[in-house]
Scaffold this motif. Structure first.
Motif, PDB file in Angstrom:
ATOM      1  N   MET A   1      22.481  91.640  38.424  1.00  0.00           N
ATOM      2  CA  MET A   1      23.418  91.002  37.554  1.00  0.00           C
ATOM      3  C   MET A   1      23.459  89.499  37.805  1.00  0.00           C
ATOM      4  SD  MET A   1      26.495  93.766  37.442  1.00  0.00           S
ATOM      5  CE  MET A   1      27.331  92.955  36.111  1.00  0.00           C
ATOM      6  N   LYS A   2      23.301  89.113  39.044  1.00  0.00           N
ATOM      7  CA  LYS A   2      23.291  87.685  39.336  1.00  0.00           C
ATOM      8  C   LYS A   2      22.123  86.988  38.642  1.00  0.00           C
ATOM      9  CE  LYS A   2      25.671  87.757  43.757  1.00  0.00           C
ATOM     10  NZ  LYS A   2      25.582  87.466  45.196  1.00  0.00           N
ATOM     11  N   GLU A   3      21.023  87.723  38.446  1.00  0.00           N
ATOM     12  CA  GLU A   3      19.830  87.165  37.808  1.00  0.00           C
ATOM     13  C   GLU A   3      20.108  86.711  36.373  1.00  0.00           C
ATOM     14  OE1 GLU A   3      15.537  88.877  36.234  1.00  0.00           O
ATOM     15  OE2 GLU A   3      16.620  89.951  37.790  1.00  0.00           O
ATOM     16  N   PHE A   4      21.028  87.357  35.682  1.00  0.00           N
ATOM     17  CA  PHE A   4      21.281  87.068  34.277  1.00  0.00           C
ATOM     18  C   PHE A   4      22.535  86.219  34.072  1.00  0.00           C
ATOM     19  CE2 PHE A   4      18.846  91.056  34.185  1.00  0.00           C
ATOM     20  CZ  PHE A   4      17.726  90.571  33.521  1.00  0.00           C
ATOM     21  N   GLY A   5      23.041  85.605  35.075  1.00  0.00           N
ATOM     22  CA  GLY A   5      24.203  84.735  34.951  1.00  0.00           C
ATOM     23  C   GLY A   5      23.869  83.400  35.546  1.00  0.00           C
ATOM     24  N   PRO A   6      24.782  82.498  35.649  1.00  0.00           N
ATOM     25  CA  PRO A   6      26.126  82.565  35.118  1.00  0.00           C
ATOM     26  C   PRO A   6      26.129  82.407  33.596  1.00  0.00           C
ATOM     27  CG  PRO A   6      25.764  80.416  36.091  1.00  0.00           C
ATOM     28  CD  PRO A   6      24.520  81.238  36.349  1.00  0.00           C
ATOM     29  N   VAL A   7      27.244  82.711  32.995  1.00  0.00           N
ATOM     30  CA  VAL A   7      27.372  82.651  31.543  1.00  0.00           C
ATOM     31  C   VAL A   7      27.823  81.254  31.139  1.00  0.00           C
ATOM     32  CG1 VAL A   7      28.677  83.533  29.583  1.00  0.00           C
ATOM     33  CG2 VAL A   7      27.880  85.103  31.342  1.00  0.00           C
ATOM     34  N   TYR A   8      26.993  80.599  30.312  1.00  0.00           N
ATOM     35  CA  TYR A   8      27.338  79.305  29.732  1.00  0.00           C
ATOM     36  C   TYR A   8      27.138  79.401  28.224  1.00  0.00           C
ATOM     37  CZ  TYR A   8      26.901  77.433  34.451  1.00  0.00           C
ATOM     38  OH  TYR A   8      27.048  77.203  35.799  1.00  0.00           O
ATOM     39  N   PRO A   9      28.171  79.051  27.429  1.00  0.00           N
ATOM     40  CA  PRO A   9      27.979  79.033  25.973  1.00  0.00           C
ATOM     41  C   PRO A   9      26.802  78.132  25.609  1.00  0.00           C
ATOM     42  CG  PRO A   9      30.293  78.767  26.514  1.00  0.00           C
ATOM     43  CD  PRO A   9      29.521  78.672  27.812  1.00  0.00           C
ATOM     44  N   GLY A  10      25.971  78.592  24.716  1.00  0.00           N
ATOM     45  CA  GLY A  10      24.796  77.835  24.303  1.00  0.00           C
ATOM     46  C   GLY A  10      23.548  78.176  25.093  1.00  0.00           C
ATOM     47  N   GLY A  11      23.704  78.797  26.258  1.00  0.00           N
ATOM     48  CA  GLY A  11      22.556  79.223  27.061  1.00  0.00           C
ATOM     49  C   GLY A  11      22.234  80.666  26.754  1.00  0.00           C
ATOM     50  N   PRO A  12      21.118  81.175  27.273  1.00  0.00           N
ATOM     51  CA  PRO A  12      20.748  82.560  26.970  1.00  0.00           C
ATOM     52  C   PRO A  12      21.780  83.579  27.433  1.00  0.00           C
ATOM     53  CG  PRO A  12      19.324  81.653  28.692  1.00  0.00           C
ATOM     54  CD  PRO A  12      20.160  80.519  28.155  1.00  0.00           C
ATOM     55  N   ALA A  13      22.488  83.302  28.536  1.00  0.00           N
ATOM     56  CA  ALA A  13      23.510  84.234  29.018  1.00  0.00           C
ATOM     57  C   ALA A  13      24.752  84.205  28.136  1.00  0.00           C
ATOM     58  CB  ALA A  13      23.887  83.926  30.462  1.00  0.00           C
ATOM     59  N   GLY A  14      24.874  83.192  27.279  1.00  0.00           N
ATOM     60  CA  GLY A  14      26.018  83.090  26.376  1.00  0.00           C
ATOM     61  C   GLY A  14      25.886  83.951  25.140  1.00  0.00           C
ATOM     62  N   ARG A  63      31.468  89.877  31.550  1.00  0.00           N
ATOM     63  CA  ARG A  63      30.108  89.886  32.094  1.00  0.00           C
ATOM     64  C   ARG A  63      29.898  88.705  33.030  1.00  0.00           C
ATOM     65  NH1 ARG A  63      25.598  87.892  28.943  1.00  0.00           N
ATOM     66  NH2 ARG A  63      26.937  88.300  27.171  1.00  0.00           N
ATOM     67  N   GLY A  64      30.453  87.543  32.659  1.00  0.00           N
ATOM     68  CA  GLY A  64      30.345  86.368  33.516  1.00  0.00           C
ATOM     69  C   GLY A  64      31.014  86.583  34.861  1.00  0.00           C
ATOM     70  N   LEU A  65      32.192  87.210  34.846  1.00  0.00           N
ATOM     71  CA  LEU A  65      32.891  87.521  36.092  1.00  0.00           C
ATOM     72  C   LEU A  65      32.094  88.520  36.926  1.00  0.00           C
ATOM     73  CD1 LEU A  65      36.538  87.803  34.730  1.00  0.00           C
ATOM     74  CD2 LEU A  65      35.558  85.920  36.075  1.00  0.00           C
ATOM     75  N   ASP A  66      31.481  89.497  36.267  1.00  0.00           N
ATOM     76  CA  ASP A  66      30.655  90.474  36.982  1.00  0.00           C
ATOM     77  C   ASP A  66      29.447  89.804  37.625  1.00  0.00           C
ATOM     78  OD1 ASP A  66      32.319  92.555  36.310  1.00  0.00           O
ATOM     79  OD2 ASP A  66      31.066  93.266  34.653  1.00  0.00           O
ATOM     80  N   GLY A  67      28.879  88.800  36.960  1.00  0.00           N
ATOM     81  CA  GLY A  67      27.730  88.098  37.514  1.00  0.00           C
ATOM     82  C   GLY A  67      28.080  87.304  38.762  1.00  0.00           C
ATOM     83  N   LYS A  68      29.326  86.842  38.837  1.00  0.00           N
ATOM     84  CA  LYS A  68      29.771  86.077  40.011  1.00  0.00           C
ATOM     85  C   LYS A  68      30.133  86.991  41.175  1.00  0.00           C
ATOM     86  CE  LYS A  68      31.515  82.286  37.249  1.00  0.00           C
ATOM     87  NZ  LYS A  68      32.703  81.625  36.716  1.00  0.00           N
ATOM     88  N   ASN A  69      30.618  88.191  40.878  1.00  0.00           N
ATOM     89  CA  ASN A  69      31.041  89.123  41.919  1.00  0.00           C
ATOM     90  C   ASN A  69      30.660  90.545  41.496  1.00  0.00           C
ATOM     91  OD1 ASN A  69      32.232  90.184  44.181  1.00  0.00           O
ATOM     92  ND2 ASN A  69      34.282  90.168  43.345  1.00  0.00           N
TER      93      ASN A  69
END
Length: 79
Positions: A1-14, A63-69
């Motif tokens: 999960m860390k591989e696909f984060g962090p979530v930033y609007p405009g980026g692929p994780a967004g 999902r962003g929170l899950d990527g951080k922890n």
């Protein structure tokens, strides 16, 4: 999960997609990480009739929170 984060609007994780579920209440939010989904229960949202954007943004935040922890609760593997 860390591989696909962090979530930033405009980026692929967004990016996100919203799937409306037929056999249970709620939605599944997909992202750019294949096979990883975030479930959103209607009780988690403030609106009684949310649109896909509100649902997707809420799920993307989860999902962003899950990527951080990350805490993995289920893995489905074909044998």
């Amino acid at each position: 999960m860390k591989e696909f984060g962090p979530v930033y609007p405009g980026g692929p994780a967004g990016d996100f997609g919203v799937t409306h579920l037929n056999k249970t209440d709620g939605w599944v939010i997909s992202g750019h990480g294949y096979g990883m989904y975030t479930y959103v229960n209607p009780n988690e949202l403030k609106s009684e009739s949310p649109d896909d954007t509100e649902i997707g943004l809420f799920g993307r935040n989860k999902r962003g929170l899950d990527g951080k922890n990350p805490i993995i609760i289920y893995v489905n593997r074909k044998k």
